[in-house]
Design a protein around this motif. Structure first.
Motif, short mmCIF file in Angstrom:
data_model
loop_
_atom_site.label_atom_id
_atom_site.label_comp_id
_atom_site.label_asym_id
_atom_site.label_seq_id
_atom_site.Cartn_x
_atom_site.Cartn_y
_atom_site.Cartn_z
N TYR B 155 0.83 -1.20 0.00
CA TYR B 155 0.00 0.00 0.00
C TYR B 155 0.87 1.25 0.00
N GLY B 156 0.32 2.32 -0.60
CA GLY B 156 0.99 3.61 -0.58
C GLY B 156 0.82 4.28 0.78
N PRO B 157 1.38 5.48 0.93
CA PRO B 157 1.39 6.16 2.23
C PRO B 157 0.00 6.37 2.83
N ASP B 158 -1.04 6.46 1.98
CA ASP B 158 -2.37 6.69 2.54
C ASP B 158 -2.99 5.43 3.12
N GLY B 159 -2.34 4.29 2.93
CA GLY B 159 -2.86 3.05 3.48
C GLY B 159 -4.04 2.49 2.72
N VAL B 160 -4.37 3.10 1.60
CA VAL B 160 -5.53 2.68 0.81
C VAL B 160 -5.12 2.32 -0.62
N THR B 161 -4.32 3.21 -1.23
CA THR B 161 -3.91 3.00 -2.61
C THR B 161 -2.95 1.82 -2.69
N LEU B 162 -3.19 0.94 -3.63
CA LEU B 162 -2.31 -0.21 -3.80
C LEU B 162 -1.19 0.12 -4.78
N LEU B 163 0.05 0.01 -4.32
CA LEU B 163 1.19 0.16 -5.22
C LEU B 163 1.45 -1.14 -5.96
N ALA B 164 1.11 -2.24 -5.31
CA ALA B 164 1.27 -3.55 -5.93
C ALA B 164 0.10 -4.40 -5.49
N GLY B 165 -0.62 -4.98 -6.46
CA GLY B 165 -1.69 -5.88 -6.11
C GLY B 165 -3.07 -5.44 -6.56
N SER B 166 -3.16 -4.39 -7.39
CA SER B 166 -4.47 -3.98 -7.87
C SER B 166 -5.08 -5.08 -8.74
N GLN B 167 -4.22 -5.85 -9.39
CA GLN B 167 -4.63 -7.07 -10.09
C GLN B 167 -3.78 -8.21 -9.52
N PRO B 168 -4.29 -9.44 -9.55
CA PRO B 168 -3.45 -10.54 -9.03
C PRO B 168 -2.07 -10.58 -9.69
N GLU B 169 -2.02 -10.28 -10.99
CA GLU B 169 -0.74 -10.34 -11.70
C GLU B 169 0.23 -9.27 -11.21
N ASN B 170 -0.31 -8.21 -10.57
CA ASN B 170 0.56 -7.12 -10.11
C ASN B 170 1.04 -7.31 -8.68
N ARG B 171 0.69 -8.40 -8.06
CA ARG B 171 1.18 -8.59 -6.69
C ARG B 171 2.68 -8.85 -6.72
N ALA B 172 3.34 -8.40 -5.67
CA ALA B 172 4.80 -8.49 -5.64
C ALA B 172 5.25 -9.92 -5.32
N ALA B 173 6.35 -10.31 -5.92
CA ALA B 173 6.97 -11.60 -5.61
C ALA B 173 7.81 -11.48 -4.35
N ALA B 174 8.35 -10.29 -4.11
CA ALA B 174 9.17 -10.08 -2.92
C ALA B 174 9.22 -8.58 -2.64
N VAL B 175 9.55 -8.24 -1.39
CA VAL B 175 9.76 -6.85 -1.01
C VAL B 175 11.07 -6.79 -0.24
#
Lengths: 260, 475
Positions: B155-175
């Motif tokens: 999530y971005g700084p607002d705790g609502v906007t998704l930086l990664a994961g808006s679609q299943p394909e966009n979820r992160a593999a690692a952080v």
């Protein structure tokens, strides 16, 4: 007029006192500034050295991506790599020495084509070692054109190349880190700066620094030492070091089509 | 000299001294301002940024060369974190295995395993790392291929906007996390009495390094198999100073696809699949001379796409997925009395160490069509020439069977769920899609150069001069 004479005299005295105060203030300010300034200059040299080492590593990887091999170290004549025969053989005259900065196309270079660390003196030329190994039947596998490709990436599994340890105490000379902590056992190449004490007669001679070849000698085996800076005769350490391992090297060569 | 002149001289002297004092103080302040906090902060941020980028490069390199460093495996896996279980001597080394399958894990970045220097952020702390359960190398997920989705939302700084994961394909593999300085946390950096001062820290408790904000806790990965872990790339505050860098599945496979051996390897899966089919028929012909009938296909829609057992042949199915279980074929009326799976002794998919892992991880990409004259219920002995009861490729007749490798998902295709995987249009294109279900057993399949709208790779089984099915490149 006579009754007024003391006033100018008194005024002149006050001016001197004021001057003294100003001088004291200036001295205090300068004093408090110069110490941080000196340490800042030192820090900037350290930062510049770190930056130079990173650039050197990037240039090394770019060289590998373009040529399919790592360069040999430079000798004492200039900043060009020195091969006994040629790149097709990969037989370096020496497998440790100076960074071949001119061959790598780095800048800025000194008059002889070497890169220097942040202290900038002759003895501060960046050092470089590359592993002399036979892998998958390929002699001088890292420095020979196409050597890595011919050996094939899987052939490099479970190999030990150059060791970087966190201490010179406890290492098994010529073999491994012994009781010292092993930072890596598979460095293909190591690039290091010898730091400010390179100029001193005893510079670079602590147990730890003696593992890294330096202007005063140092052990030319496959053991290197990298650890945080420290002062004190026995524990002194001011070298800075980066290294290249197979996964990083291979990935760059893959991206450039040199591998697989 | 008049009184007035003297006074004027006095005043000039004081003015000079005052000027000197003011100038030197001003210069001192300017120097101090130059030397202090703001640029130092920027410098730290720059060091942190470089350390994160270097760690990310190393992770991509690890995943892209995984099949070289681990012979017989497929590429794409990331290492487990360093959880400290091996003690100080194991510092920087990835755990051999971490948590259960498909469980995401957080720990220290295994820099030694990755072959990089201890990666320190601007505050001197070593980096942390959360790996998606679907991308870690042990225990492995069931299907590791370019459709594997991460299990990490950021999530971005607002705790609502998704930086990664808006679609299943966009979820992160690692952080990768840079922890920054301690914010009131009691970090246990060097316990007395230990044999050797560690490189980074002896403290392996994430909560002492990573913070929570907006009910999103960077120190905790979801311990449930298949569940999403949620992290936050918050703004710096008194209670939060983590910096995050994401590693996306597309970045991992982008690096793998650059390999010159990757596309040929995938294309070879179709060839291997065709060879396994003809091998099966050849074995059967040893028991019933002249019987060259091929197996039924598996359905397009399966219960799941993970285990081999789901890829089970179905009666009267002439097009569909490449089958692994052949019990239905065996019962109607028996090609190959021995094999109830496509596990002919010489099928490379079932030979450990060869292509077994490629089959296991890429099996949902393989499709298969069989000619009407060579289906299990066709007449026996089989015809020795392949005519109107056979398949075609671009109008070329004579194909007993065709294997199709679906290629990478194109625009508009998604394979992120079992439902999506059950839709043939998410895999095949052109006539290869529209021919399904190939009811006549004589459809004309499509072979072509890869484009933005077509990327199926075909391999055929025809008849050799003696009437034996043989795997050949499609005409």
């Amino acid at each position: 007029m006579i009754s007024r004479r003391p006033h100018p005299l008194a005024a002149r005295g006050f001016t001197l006192v004021e001057m003294a105060v100003v001088l004291v203030v200036v001295a205090l300010v300068l004093g408090s500034l110069l110490v941080p300034l000196a340490s800042q200059v030192e820090q900037r040299r350290i930062d510049n050295t770190a930056q130079t080492l990173e650039q050197a590593r990037d240039a090394l990887l770019a060289f590998a991506a373009a040529r399919g091999r790592l360069p040999c170290p430079a000798g004492t004549a200039n900043g060009q790599e020195v091969l006994t025969t040629n790149a097709a053989a990969g037989d370096c005259a020496n497998f440790w020495g100076y960074l071949p900065a001119a061959t790598l196309g780095l800048s800025p270079l000194d008059a002889d084509g070497y890169a220097r660390d942040g202290w900038g003196l002759d003895q501060n030329r960046i050092r470089y070692a590359v592993r002399n190994a036979t892998v998958g039947g390929q002699t001088f596998v890292f420095t020979k054109t196409g050597g890595i490709k011919a050996a094939g990436m899987p052939a490099f599994n479970s190999w030990q190349f150059l060791y970087v340890c966190n201490s010179g105490s406890g290492v098994t000379a010529g073999s491994d880190c012994g009781s010292a902590f092993t930072l890596t056992s598979e460095a293909v190449a190591v690039i290091w700066a010898v730091g400010p004490n390179a100029a001193l007669p005893m510079g670079g001679a602590s147990t730890d620094e003696a593992e890294n070849p330096n202007p005063n000698g140092g052990s030319a085996d496959r053991i290197f030492v990298s650890r945080p800076r420290a002062t004190g005769t026995a524990a002194e350490y001011d070298d800075q070091m980066v290294w290249v391992t197979p996964p990083i090297l291979f990935q760059r060569m893959i991206a450039a089509g040199q591998l697989p | 000299m008049t009184d007035r002149q003297r006074r004027a001289g006095r005043e000039e002297g004081i003015a000079l001294l005052t000027l000197l004092a003011v100038v030197s103080l001003g210069a001192a302040l300017a120097l101090l301002a130059m030397a202090s906090p703001q640029p130092l902060d920027l410098k730290r941020e720059e060091i942190t940024g470089k350390a994160l980028a270097k760690a990310k490069d190393a992770l991509i390199a690890y995943a892209a060369t995984y099949a070289d460093s681990h012979i017989g495996q497929v590429p794409g896996y990331l290492p487990c974190p360093d959880l400290g279980t091996a003690g100080i001597g194991g510092e920087g080394t990835a755990e051999a295995t971490c948590a259960g399958a498909n469980v995401s894990v957080i720990g220290r970045l295994p820099w030694k395993t990755l072959g990089i220097e201890p990666p320190r952020d601007g505050s001197g702390e070593c980096l942390w790392y959360a790996v998606s359960g679907t991308f870690k190398n042990s225990p492995k997920t069931e299907l590791m291929n370019w459709d594997t989705i991460g299990q990490i939302e950021v999530y971005g700084p607002d705790g609502v906007t998704l930086l990664a994961g808006s679609q299943p394909e966009n979820r992160a593999a690692a952080v990768i996390f840079a922890p920054g300085v301690a914010l009131g946390q009691d970090r246990q950096d060097d316990n007395p009495g230990t044999p050797q001062k560690p490189i980074c820290s002896e403290d392996y408790t994430p909560a002492r390094f990573l913070e929570a904000v907006d009910a999103l806790n960077n120190a905790v990965a979801n311990g449930t198999a298949g569940a999403l872990s949620r992290f936050i790339a918050g703004d710096k505050s008194n209670g939060f100073n983590d910096r995050l860098l994401l590693l996306m599945p597309s970045e991992i496979f982008g690096a793998i696809e650059k390999r010159s051996d990757f596309a040929p390897k995938l294309a070879s899966l179709a060839q291997t699949a065709a060879q396994c089919l003809t091998q099966y028929v050849r074995e059967n012909a040893n028991y019933a001379a002249g019987d060259h009938r091929m197996p039924w296909t598996a359905p397009v829609v399966l219960t799941a796409y993970t285990a081999d057992g789901y890829f089970d042949d179905a009666a009267n199915s002439l097009s569909g997925r490449y089958p692994f279980q052949l019990d239905t074929t065996k019962a109607t009326p028996v090609p190959n009395p021995l094999a109830s799976t496509l596990a002919g002794a010489s099928c490379a998919f079932r030979t450990s160490g060869a292509d077994e892992n490629w089959w296991d991880n890429w099996k949902d990409h393989l499709f298969y069509a069989v000619a009407g004259d060579f289906k299990p219920s066709a007449s026996n002995p089989s015809p020795v020439t392949c005519g109107s009861g056979c398949l075609q490729v671009n109008g070329n007749p004579g194909q007993v069977a065709i294997v199709m490798f679906s290629g990478k998902r194109l625009a508009g295709q998604t394979r992120s769920s079992d439902v999506a995987k059950g839709t043939l249009a998410n895999y095949l294109e052109g006539r290869n899609l529209t021919n399904h279900p190939n009811a006549g057993g004589n459809s004309n399949y499509e072979k072509g150069a890869p484009s933005t709208t077509f990327n199926d790779v075909l391999y055929c089984a025809g008849l050799d001069g003696a009437g034996n099915p043989t795997a050949v490149a499609c005409p």
